[in-house]
Design a protein around this motif. Structure first.
Motif, short mmCIF file in Angstrom:
data_model
loop_
_atom_site.label_atom_id
_atom_site.label_comp_id
_atom_site.label_asym_id
_atom_site.label_seq_id
_atom_site.Cartn_x
_atom_site.Cartn_y
_atom_site.Cartn_z
N ASP A 84 0.92 -1.30 0.00
CA ASP A 84 0.03 -0.08 -0.15
C ASP A 84 0.89 1.16 -0.10
OD1 ASP A 84 -2.89 0.91 0.25
OD2 ASP A 84 -1.96 2.19 2.15
N ARG A 85 2.05 1.14 0.77
CA ARG A 85 2.94 2.38 0.70
C ARG A 85 3.51 2.89 -0.81
NH1 ARG A 85 6.77 0.02 3.50
NH2 ARG A 85 5.91 0.08 5.31
N TYR A 86 3.25 2.14 -1.62
CA TYR A 86 3.95 2.41 -3.10
C TYR A 86 2.79 2.49 -3.98
CZ TYR A 86 8.38 0.91 -1.10
OH TYR A 86 9.66 1.05 -0.64
N ILE A 87 1.41 2.39 -3.58
CA ILE A 87 0.24 2.86 -4.59
C ILE A 87 0.17 4.43 -4.18
CG2 ILE A 87 -2.23 2.40 -4.91
CD1 ILE A 87 -1.82 -0.43 -3.65
N ILE A 88 0.34 5.11 -5.05
CA ILE A 88 0.28 6.65 -4.92
C ILE A 88 -0.80 7.11 -5.82
CG2 ILE A 88 1.58 8.75 -4.97
CD1 ILE A 88 4.15 6.90 -4.90
N ARG A 89 -0.70 7.13 -7.22
CA ARG A 89 -1.67 7.58 -7.94
C ARG A 89 -2.37 6.44 -8.81
NH1 ARG A 89 -0.93 13.47 -10.14
NH2 ARG A 89 0.36 14.45 -8.28
N GLU A 90 -1.73 5.20 -8.68
CA GLU A 90 -2.27 3.84 -9.42
C GLU A 90 -3.65 3.66 -9.19
OE1 GLU A 90 2.08 4.14 -9.41
OE2 GLU A 90 0.64 4.41 -7.80
N ASP A 91 -4.38 3.10 -9.92
CA ASP A 91 -5.55 2.54 -9.81
C ASP A 91 -5.53 1.12 -8.95
OD1 ASP A 91 -8.30 1.53 -9.69
OD2 ASP A 91 -8.64 1.66 -11.83
N ALA A 92 -5.33 0.88 -7.94
CA ALA A 92 -5.00 -0.30 -7.22
C ALA A 92 -5.47 -0.29 -5.84
CB ALA A 92 -3.53 -0.70 -7.72
N ILE A 93 -5.88 -1.46 -5.29
CA ILE A 93 -6.19 -1.50 -3.74
C ILE A 93 -5.51 -2.99 -3.37
CG2 ILE A 93 -7.91 -1.72 -2.34
CD1 ILE A 93 -9.65 0.02 -3.95
N VAL A 94 -4.99 -3.02 -2.08
CA VAL A 94 -4.72 -4.27 -1.82
C VAL A 94 -5.21 -4.28 -0.69
CG1 VAL A 94 -2.90 -3.29 -0.65
CG2 VAL A 94 -2.47 -5.53 -1.04
N ARG A 95 -5.53 -5.85 -0.26
CA ARG A 95 -6.44 -6.17 1.06
C ARG A 95 -5.92 -7.65 1.18
NH1 ARG A 95 -10.66 -9.60 1.71
NH2 ARG A 95 -11.78 -10.52 -0.38
N ASP A 96 -5.97 -7.85 2.68
CA ASP A 96 -5.78 -9.31 3.15
C ASP A 96 -6.94 -10.28 2.81
OD1 ASP A 96 -4.91 -11.67 4.45
OD2 ASP A 96 -5.09 -10.48 6.56
N ALA A 97 -6.78 -11.07 2.07
CA ALA A 97 -8.00 -12.25 1.65
C ALA A 97 -7.62 -13.43 2.25
CB ALA A 97 -8.01 -12.12 0.28
N SER A 98 -6.69 -13.60 3.22
CA SER A 98 -6.17 -14.95 3.76
C SER A 98 -7.32 -15.83 4.54
CB SER A 98 -5.25 -14.70 4.90
OG SER A 98 -3.92 -13.98 4.33
N GLU A 99 -8.29 -15.12 4.86
CA GLU A 99 -9.51 -15.71 5.66
C GLU A 99 -10.35 -16.03 4.65
OE1 GLU A 99 -10.84 -13.76 9.05
OE2 GLU A 99 -8.93 -13.91 10.07
#
Length: 319
Positions: A84-99
């Protein structure tokens, strides 16, 4: 002893990235070329920090609307904020889907796989299946042709119920449990290092010895690339993960990572081990993975440690 069709290995670290720039973000943080990754394709890669150290190693699966990073359990709390630290203007979202998933590993000759997914595997390396109740991903974890199935917990899908019935419950390897299971033996034989056990953030990617599988030396800039390029130019590392065969006293048991000494000097660390099916001359035969120093890490090297373990460094088939 006959082996089961597959193994139920419980939850893994699964990160989900969405948005049109999701592969661009991963490409900027990983050693593998992922920018041109298309839906239905998967890759093996390292994820690096700014100093070129490995903060993860795993499989990347690109689906129609999301891309997954899949690795050993317990990493999401570090990796989500890192990405997430390296998502600045990009169209991207990261989430924890482990469960969101339970993991099953199927051996290439599995009848379940041949019945339900054989045709799909010929056209796609990864895909959502069974009404999106599961995701199938081709991985090299137990050798070529291995299939990883990530299934929704509690699903009533009959195919997943059948899958669960043919898969042997098996713990994923960690620093506390060493169950000597068939799945552990197969992953060691096929040289799939487990992050947090065989590799950690102290390692450089070339120390793992799977450059051809997990590193692109032709892609553009990415985090940690300078270190990778410098090591490539030097052409050598000071230590490397090796496949080893051990002969020990029949009472010897693997109790976790152990430092190996030779003539009073450290030559490396045994990180994983699993008993072989054979006993030779009253001694136990084991296979393992060990991080060994130069002079001892080359295939064909043989030595006896100070505590009486005879070691033979083998060539890994699927590096």
């Amino acid at each position: 002893m006959s082996l089961p069709e597959g193994f139920s290995i419980g939850p893994l670290t699964v990160l989900e990235l969405t948005g049109v720039d999701r592969n661009k973000i991963l490409n900027n943080l990983c050693t593998q070329d992922l920018r041109s990754l298309q839906s239905g394709q998967s890759r093996e890669s390292f994820m690096l920090d700014v100093k070129g150290r490995t903060i993860s190693h795993g499989s990347v699966a690109c689906l129609d609307s999301r891309t997954l990073w899949i690795s050993s359990p317990g990493q999401a709390h570090r990796l989500v904020p890192h990405i997430d630290r390296y998502i600045i203007r990009e169209d991207a979202i990261v989430r924890d889907a482990s469960e969101d998933f339970l993991a099953y590993l199927l051996r290439p000759e599995s009848p379940w796989m041949q019945t339900h997914l054989a045709e799909l595997r010929e056209t796609k390396e990864c895909s959502e299946v069974f009404g999106k109740q599961a995701i199938s991903i081709q991985v090299p974890w137990l050798g070529p042709g291995t299939l990883l199935v990530l299934a929704t917990p509690g699903t009533q899908c009959p195919e997943i119920a059948e899958l669960s019935s043919v898969c042997h419950p098996s713990q994923t390897p960690n620093l506390q449990t060493h169950d000597g299971s068939a799945w552990e033996t197969l992953r060691i034989k096929n040289f799939w290092p487990w992050y947090g056990v065989d590799i950690d953030e102290r390692n450089l990617p070339q120390e793992i010895g799977i450059d051809a599988r997990a590193i692109s030396f032709n892609k553009g800039c990415y985090l940690g690339q300078e270190t990778v390029a410098r090591l490539d130019a030097l052409g050598q590392v000071q230590k490397k993960l090796a496949l080893v065969e051990l002969q020990t006293d029949s009472a010897w048991k693997f109790q976790g990572p152990s430092e190996w000494m030779l003539n009073g000097k450290s030559i490396g660390t045994l990180t994983s081990a699993s008993p072989s099916d054979t006993i030779e001359t009253g001694r136990g035969l084991w296979i393992g993975l060990a991080m060994l120093r130069r002079g001892h890490m080359e295939p064909g090297s043989q030595f006896a440690t100070d505590d009486g373990v005879d070691v033979h460094v083998r060539s890994a088939m699927h590096r």
